[in-house]
Design a protein around this motif. Structure first.
Motif, PDB file in Angstrom:
ATOM      1  N   GLU A  33      -5.022   3.574   5.338  1.00  0.00           N
ATOM      2  CA  GLU A  33      -6.470   3.307   6.301  1.00  0.00           C
ATOM      3  C   GLU A  33      -7.201   3.514   7.053  1.00  0.00           C
ATOM      4  O   GLU A  33      -8.150   4.297   7.076  1.00  0.00           O
ATOM      5  N   TYR A  34      -6.622   3.337   8.282  1.00  0.00           N
ATOM      6  CA  TYR A  34      -7.272   3.313   9.787  1.00  0.00           C
ATOM      7  C   TYR A  34      -6.235   4.219  10.522  1.00  0.00           C
ATOM      8  O   TYR A  34      -5.510   3.929  10.735  1.00  0.00           O
ATOM      9  N   ILE A  37      -6.536   0.036  14.289  1.00  0.00           N
ATOM     10  CA  ILE A  37      -6.623  -1.053  13.861  1.00  0.00           C
ATOM     11  C   ILE A  37      -6.680  -1.929  15.405  1.00  0.00           C
ATOM     12  O   ILE A  37      -5.839  -2.228  16.483  1.00  0.00           O
ATOM     13  N   LYS A  58     -10.304   7.556  12.768  1.00  0.00           N
ATOM     14  CA  LYS A  58     -10.399   6.166  11.607  1.00  0.00           C
ATOM     15  C   LYS A  58     -11.103   4.570  12.683  1.00  0.00           C
ATOM     16  O   LYS A  58      -9.522   4.916  13.108  1.00  0.00           O
ATOM     17  N   ALA A  60     -10.670   0.372  12.959  1.00  0.00           N
ATOM     18  CA  ALA A  60     -10.896  -1.362  12.741  1.00  0.00           C
ATOM     19  C   ALA A  60     -11.189  -1.551  13.770  1.00  0.00           C
ATOM     20  O   ALA A  60     -10.245  -1.896  14.326  1.00  0.00           O
ATOM     21  N   SER A 153     -15.311   0.477  10.820  1.00  0.00           N
ATOM     22  CA  SER A 153     -15.505  -0.928  10.175  1.00  0.00           C
ATOM     23  C   SER A 153     -15.230  -1.816  10.881  1.00  0.00           C
ATOM     24  O   SER A 153     -14.213  -2.159  11.683  1.00  0.00           O
ATOM     25  N   GLY A 194      -2.806   0.720   9.592  1.00  0.00           N
ATOM     26  CA  GLY A 194      -3.133   2.063  10.374  1.00  0.00           C
ATOM     27  C   GLY A 194      -1.582   2.854  10.833  1.00  0.00           C
ATOM     28  O   GLY A 194      -0.777   2.181  11.113  1.00  0.00           O
TER      29      GLY A 194
END
Length: 548
Positions: A33-34, A37, A58, A60, A153, A194
């Motif tokens: 997703e990332y 993190i 990306k 988080a 995020s 991540g």
């Protein structure tokens, strides 16, 4: 002149990265997703996040507190950190909440000067050496800057409660944290995935505990009361500007905290109970020589243990540490936050290159190899300063004072260069060509208005030279060139030219974090320097210990 946001570099063209999305498998590989993190959203976490999202990655962020901590903690930064703020394009905003440190004067019990450290002296980055600020205001600037950017995020008011390194990706379980009851609500959790997990989560780091790495205690451990005050009219008060009162009856620190506020730190004496000493009546009694409740109001009072701790093992698989999660130092050099921001600036460009697919993941092993010795040296300098200040015995203090008055004084602190990692080294592995030095900054001019060197360089490796080098070769290596003299650029203050002349160099190769990869005396040595750079960056498995 304010800095401008800089576009991320792309080193070693031809190697590309793929974008990942949560929980998918593509070609047999888990898609996260990332990219990264970050647990902990203090200054180090914010600066690291900014670097990564600038590179299109990306991110988080997970932070247990729903809003930034509203009370001051760190109060100082130096010229190198100011340069980071310029590179982020926030220097003008940070300057508005800061003031120069001035002279940092150490006094004995009778207010006789032991040593006067001039923080107004010109730095190699341009401007003064040291500055003070108010941390909540800095945190607001950093957060608002990030809010204007895509790719991040926010999971604020959330606690990381578990994490697992699968070898292919990281899984982090988070749950709601109640800031009022200080309890975690385990009834509903979420899983983040991540490629990397970075713990910027402070002295009690969850990520560090998860990594189960050793922490070395260098032996400094003193309890102090920290008090922040906002005076009504500072000009009417007789408060030293920036002082260490080396009084054996109670060693005391008095320094600015940004534009208006003042910081007082009092060493606790044997038998004093920390909670009781934080009470307002006790605090005002300590402040009485300088101001009364009619002269201003307390912002906060808190007791701290000033420690000297250094983690061994800043990377374990896909997990890394930065800032106070990796190290703690006494505050007498004002370098705690600075060290964390240096961590973030160093780690940021390396993670970016790895995520781009430009270099091997083993590049990340250079992070601790570079930062840990530097941090350890600063910890030892801070301890040495603390050992001069924290002398409760009157006879020992008298001997210390006599030594200072006789001119037997410790040398001024000098920050060390990098000694390992991504720097040019000889066949014996020793740094060569002034590799590892922090390099100067200057404003440059050619045909138009002045421009900062850092704005020309971007977050790239940059060759500063008075000998033209083949642009095609530099482009292939992802290196920018700044040619001085003739048809090239003129450094307005002469810092770059002076560095080259004083080091008998025709060129130096600067890293994205302002440190020297190495230098060269002539065209032939420039070729060798670039070959060494290419060999190290493309070396994959031997990126840390071989130079082509």
């Amino acid at each position: 002149m304010p800095g401008h946001p800089i576009q991320s570099r792309r080193l070693m063209p031809g190697l590309c990265s793929g974008r990942r999305s949560a929980g998918l498998v593509e070609g047999g590989k888990f898609m996260t997703e990332y990219d990264v993190i970050i647990v902990g959203y203090g200054p180090a976490g914010k600066v690291l996040a900014r670097q990564l999202v600038d590179g299109g990655h990306k991110v988080a962020v997970v932070e247990r507190w729903p809003e930034a901590y509203p009370l001051p903690r760190a109060i100082g930064y130096d010229h190198e950190i100011k340069r980071i703020f310029y590179a982020m394009g926030i220097a003008r905003d940070v300057a508005a909440i800061s003031r120069g440190m001035g002279h940092y004067v150490w006094y004995n019990a009778d207010w006789k000067v032991l040593i006067d450290i001039d923080e107004t002296r010109e730095s190699i980055s341009g401007g003064a050496t040291g500055y003070t600020f108010n941390q909540p205001e800095l945190e607001k600037i950093l957060h608002e800057d990030l809010r204007r950017r895509d790719g991040i995020s926010y999971h604020l008011g959330m606690e990381a409660i578990a994490a697992r390194d699968t070898g292919d990706h990281i899984e982090v379980e988070i749950a709601r944290f109640d800031a009022q009851s200080l309890r975690i609500d385990h009834s509903e959790t979420r899983l983040l995935t991540g490629r990397y997990l970075v713990g910027c989560d402070g002295a009690n780091s969850f990520v560090r505990r998860l990594m189960d790495v050793p922490v070395i205690d260098h032996g400094f451990d003193e309890a102090w009361l920290v008090v922040d005050v906002m005076p009504n009219d500072l000009e009417k008060l007789h408060i030293p500007d920036a002082a260490q009162w080396c009084n054996p009856a109670r060693p005391t620190t008095i320094v600015p905290s940004g534009v208006r506020n003042r910081r007082f730190e009092f060493m606790l004496l044997p038998g004093e109970e920390p909670t009781q000493m934080c009470a307002a009546d006790e605090v005002w009694e300590l402040l009485a020589p300088w101001l009364s409740p009619d002269d201003g109001h307390l912002i906060r009072s808190a007791t701290y243990r000033f420690r000297s701790l250094l983690t061994r093992g800043w990377r374990k698989g896909q997990m890394l540490l930065a800032g106070d999660a990796a190290h703690l130092m006494p505050p007498f050099m004002g370098q705690g936050m600075c060290a964390g921001l240096r961590d973030a600036w160093n780690l940021g460009w390396k993670l970016g290159l790895v995520l781009d697919g430009s270099v091997a993941e083993s590049l990340l092993d250079s992070y601790e190899a570079e930062r840990s010795p530097h941090v350890e040296a600063v910890i030892r300098i801070s301890m040495a300063m603390g050992q001069v200040i924290c002398v409760p015995d009157p006879e020992a203090a008298r001997r210390r004072d006599e030594a200072f008055f006789a001119g037997i004084m410790p040398p001024p602190p000098v920050f060390p260069p990098l000694s390992d990692g991504i720097i040019a080294r000889d066949a014996d592995g020793k740094p060569m060509g002034f590799a590892g030095e922090l390099l100067p900054h200057d404003d440059l001019v050619r045909d138009s208005s002045p421009v900062r060197l850092d704005d020309l360089a971007g977050r790239n490796f940059v060759l500063v030279t008075n000998v033209a080098v083949d642009d095609a070769r530099l482009a292939r290596l992802g290196i920018r060139q700044v040619l001085l003299g003739g048809a090239g650029w003129r450094d307005i203050n002469g810092r770059l030219s002076h560095w080259l002349e004083s080091h008998d160099a025709a060129a130096y190769l600067a890293r994205p974090d302002f440190y020297a990869f190495g230098s060269a005396a002539n065209s032939k040595e420039i070729d060798s320097l670039l070959e060494a750079f290419e060999g190290m960056m493309r070396g994959r498995d031997h990126v840390l210990n071989e130079v082509a």
